[in-house]
Design a protein around this motif. Sequence first.
Motif, PDB file in Angstrom:
ATOM      1  N   UNK B 223       0.768  -1.185   0.019  1.00  0.00           N
ATOM      2  CA  UNK B 223       0.079  -0.049   0.090  1.00  0.00           C
ATOM      3  C   UNK B 223       0.813   1.282  -0.034  1.00  0.00           C
ATOM      4  N   UNK B 224       0.307   2.126  -0.893  1.00  0.00           N
ATOM      5  CA  UNK B 224       1.085   3.611  -0.605  1.00  0.00           C
ATOM      6  C   UNK B 224       0.480   4.387   0.158  1.00  0.00           C
ATOM      7  N   UNK B 225       1.055   5.328   1.004  1.00  0.00           N
ATOM      8  CA  UNK B 225       0.800   6.052   1.994  1.00  0.00           C
ATOM      9  C   UNK B 225       0.756   7.560   1.076  1.00  0.00           C
ATOM     10  N   UNK B 226      -0.355   7.812   0.711  1.00  0.00           N
ATOM     11  CA  UNK B 226      -0.501   9.084  -0.148  1.00  0.00           C
ATOM     12  C   UNK B 226      -0.457  10.363   0.586  1.00  0.00           C
ATOM     13  N   UNK B 227      -0.874  10.396   1.860  1.00  0.00           N
ATOM     14  CA  UNK B 227      -1.059  11.663   2.670  1.00  0.00           C
ATOM     15  C   UNK B 227      -1.443  11.285   4.014  1.00  0.00           C
ATOM     16  N   UNK B 228      -0.883  12.117   4.878  1.00  0.00           N
ATOM     17  CA  UNK B 228      -1.383  12.183   6.303  1.00  0.00           C
ATOM     18  C   UNK B 228      -1.362  13.666   6.620  1.00  0.00           C
ATOM     19  N   UNK B 229      -2.425  14.078   6.947  1.00  0.00           N
ATOM     20  CA  UNK B 229      -2.611  15.667   7.526  1.00  0.00           C
ATOM     21  C   UNK B 229      -3.235  15.681   8.882  1.00  0.00           C
ATOM     22  N   UNK B 230      -3.005  16.668   9.394  1.00  0.00           N
ATOM     23  CA  UNK B 230      -3.332  17.012  10.663  1.00  0.00           C
ATOM     24  C   UNK B 230      -4.501  18.196  10.318  1.00  0.00           C
ATOM     25  N   UNK B 231      -5.649  18.094  11.179  1.00  0.00           N
ATOM     26  CA  UNK B 231      -6.473  19.213  11.018  1.00  0.00           C
ATOM     27  C   UNK B 231      -7.967  18.833  11.651  1.00  0.00           C
ATOM     28  N   UNK B 273      -9.851   7.845   9.658  1.00  0.00           N
ATOM     29  CA  UNK B 273      -9.994   9.075  10.641  1.00  0.00           C
ATOM     30  C   UNK B 273     -10.762   8.485  11.857  1.00  0.00           C
ATOM     31  N   UNK B 274     -10.432   8.825  13.072  1.00  0.00           N
ATOM     32  CA  UNK B 274     -11.200   8.567  14.070  1.00  0.00           C
ATOM     33  C   UNK B 274     -12.044   9.667  14.607  1.00  0.00           C
ATOM     34  N   UNK B 275     -13.383   9.307  14.434  1.00  0.00           N
ATOM     35  CA  UNK B 275     -14.442  10.390  14.858  1.00  0.00           C
ATOM     36  C   UNK B 275     -14.227  11.215  15.874  1.00  0.00           C
ATOM     37  N   UNK B 276     -13.999  10.548  17.300  1.00  0.00           N
ATOM     38  CA  UNK B 276     -13.767  10.999  18.343  1.00  0.00           C
ATOM     39  C   UNK B 276     -12.676  11.674  18.626  1.00  0.00           C
ATOM     40  N   UNK B 277     -11.722  11.864  17.577  1.00  0.00           N
ATOM     41  CA  UNK B 277     -10.587  12.651  17.929  1.00  0.00           C
ATOM     42  C   UNK B 277     -10.753  14.268  17.751  1.00  0.00           C
ATOM     43  N   UNK B 278     -10.382  14.781  18.673  1.00  0.00           N
ATOM     44  CA  UNK B 278     -10.697  16.349  18.646  1.00  0.00           C
ATOM     45  C   UNK B 278      -9.874  16.954  17.726  1.00  0.00           C
ATOM     46  N   UNK B 279      -8.749  16.372  17.148  1.00  0.00           N
ATOM     47  CA  UNK B 279      -7.911  17.159  15.926  1.00  0.00           C
ATOM     48  C   UNK B 279      -7.786  15.921  14.882  1.00  0.00           C
ATOM     49  N   UNK B 280      -8.651  15.950  14.106  1.00  0.00           N
ATOM     50  CA  UNK B 280      -8.416  14.601  13.044  1.00  0.00           C
ATOM     51  C   UNK B 280      -7.196  14.469  12.183  1.00  0.00           C
ATOM     52  N   UNK B 281      -6.832  13.345  11.976  1.00  0.00           N
ATOM     53  CA  UNK B 281      -5.758  13.066  11.323  1.00  0.00           C
ATOM     54  C   UNK B 281      -6.252  12.217   9.913  1.00  0.00           C
ATOM     55  N   UNK B 282      -6.120  12.893   9.032  1.00  0.00           N
ATOM     56  CA  UNK B 282      -6.764  12.362   7.671  1.00  0.00           C
ATOM     57  C   UNK B 282      -5.466  11.383   7.245  1.00  0.00           C
ATOM     58  N   UNK B 283      -5.807  10.170   6.832  1.00  0.00           N
ATOM     59  CA  UNK B 283      -4.874   9.283   6.023  1.00  0.00           C
ATOM     60  C   UNK B 283      -5.347   8.860   4.910  1.00  0.00           C
ATOM     61  N   UNK B 284      -4.567   8.858   3.812  1.00  0.00           N
ATOM     62  CA  UNK B 284      -5.112   8.677   2.518  1.00  0.00           C
ATOM     63  C   UNK B 284      -4.086   7.565   1.896  1.00  0.00           C
ATOM     64  N   UNK B 285      -4.669   6.414   1.727  1.00  0.00           N
ATOM     65  CA  UNK B 285      -4.191   5.092   0.955  1.00  0.00           C
ATOM     66  C   UNK B 285      -4.265   4.700  -0.333  1.00  0.00           C
TER      67      UNK B 285
END
Lengths: 411, 293
Positions: B223-231, B273-285
């Motif tokens: 699997x390729x990790x395309x993006x990991x971003x915080x927000x 992403x985790x819905x309960x996370x107060x600052x979401x980390x979006x991971x795209x594969x």
Amino acid sequence: MDRRVAITGMGVITRDAPDLDAFRQVLGQGGNPPGLPCQFDSTAFRSKLGYPTDPEKTARLLDAALRRHGEVLAAQPSDAEAACAANGLLAALDAVARAGLDAATLRGAGCAIGTTSGGMMDSFADLMETDSPDALAQVVAPASAVDILARVLGLSGPLCSFSCACISSLAALSYAFARIRSGDVDIMLAGGSDRMREADFAGFNALRAMDRDSCRPFDETRNGMMIGDGAAILVLEEEQAARARGATPLAWLSGMGLATDSHHITSPNPHGLTRAMQQALAQARRAPGDIDYVNCHGTATPLNDVAEAEALRAVFGSHRPRPMISSTKGSTGHLLGTAGAIETVATVLALQTGDAPVMTTTHTPLETGFPLPLSGADRRIGGRIAMKNSLGFGGLNASLILERCPETEAR
Amino acid sequence: MSDTIIISGSIADLPQTASPTVAGYPAATDGQTAFGFSGLQFLDHTDFDALPARQRGRLTRPYARLSQMISRLLAQTGLSPSDIAGQRTGLVSGSMFGCSQVYEIHARLRHLGPRGVDAIRFAQATHSYPISACAIDFQIQGPCFAVVNTQAASLQALLCAWDWLRDGRCDRVLVAAYEDFTAPVSTHLAHRARATPGLVFGESMVLVMLERDSLATRAKSAPVLLDVAAGQPTDSARACGTMAVDHLGAEGLLALHRSISIPEPAPDGAQIRLPACPAGIAVTLAFNAMELC
């Protein structure tokens, strides 16, 4: 994309400095002698003294600060939250005010905090044996300070907490630096927040790493550290965003180095720090000869100071004149996970004033090959670029490069 | 850096019991029995518990398991220890509660006084001890961080790894996530679980290897990790972290592990992403040129 990262505000609390102005004085004159902690009875320990804040005094300061800065608050901290993160809240409120952030701008910021153990699990464990833990149930997690700051200040950006021994708050700064450079966010509050913890006091006593009388970094007679507590928060901001709102950068954070020496849990090897410094210089596109001042980890333990001096010689060996080096732990104590952040603040202040923080407790300096700002010596820093280093248990090393802004120079 | 970042290996240790209660699991001392351990699932610690006391005293459970899992991951990826030694490999962990030794040292101090705190135990009482000790074992000399945070801890750790690979600090990063329930964490969680019927917390450890595609030696596509971003979490992001058992700070990386271990087609651009996370980390594969979640 290379987004430049400015420091636009700083806040501090230590035993001798309730705010940044007082901290500037401490750095110029040296701290008061160490004292007994009031958080616990230290008389059973081999080394009894430290640089502890007074929780009651801190609570009064926090009450006043919450009233003074009411316009930026999204919520009031509960009593448990205030007890857990009073130091961090005080430093953050001071930093936000000095950065001139209004509530709307602040809401978009993120937060990264380094902490030694954080949270109130110790208090929870104590309560388990005597009473209901309910009052502390929401703040026992090890990284509570960052969540408390986020709730009280209404932060909606990335939140992260690091606990990597004594590089914790530089880890937090590196995370904040990366978030701004990557474009995830324009503003991050970053630094460290810790409370005096008896278990740490006991542990460093067990390691025989604490001096009984005073902390004397880079001194021939050094015999260990002295624990302190407090907090330091820096406002990191993307350059264009800062300029758009009329903020004046205090300094640039231009490079970070991170390396592990893979040698021993408690005995540092200079190779890791050497690599961290070289990485930081490379990322900042600076050469060793550009550095005018190095704020060292300088714990005053026999092993640390020798390893650190060796790493400095490896990086700066062929460059003349060598930068001035110093450690502020003789004035503030060792704030453990928060040390890197508070010493980053000290480094920015040194760049602003042009004077390295005085080392009043070092009287018989170790021959490091670098000038030290001892009492009565010339403490002037020639240029505008400085380095801050931290080392931690497990061979963790971090280094950062700070550059004074021309605007600050003109002022 | 333009090199593609791939997930070249992923393993997870999870509780084997189907029951939310681990009957007969030894309750810790220090008054921890008041709430029992209903609602907690534990990993199998038999191997660790069987070690001679002297050897066990020089290890901690998270360190011992992480060290063993790194060896297993190396075997899975076809790498040798020398491949991960050196300054181009990083190691980062994420955990909500971190190392119980941090709290245990306080309990020992309370019960035994200063003589209860010895140098070896104290040196193990940092949240970064498992990664530091493994860095020494495997001579990993790149950055090593311990994220101790909320539910987002392991994805924040993944984000650190992403940062290090993207800015050229590392060629490979091992990302670990774990929760280890000993007192007082176990007591605290048991209390929380009892207050909410059906809530079950589980121990776990997950280990993922990220590396530059140009370095990878693999027989099949990874699997390729395309993006990991915080927000902030976005409405379009699909939540993948909701499981029957709450693995706390390890949940995010566990969701990633499950996603790549059981590949299923998913819409382009789907996110974890985790819905309960107060600052979401979006991971795209991406997997075999097809996006998946």
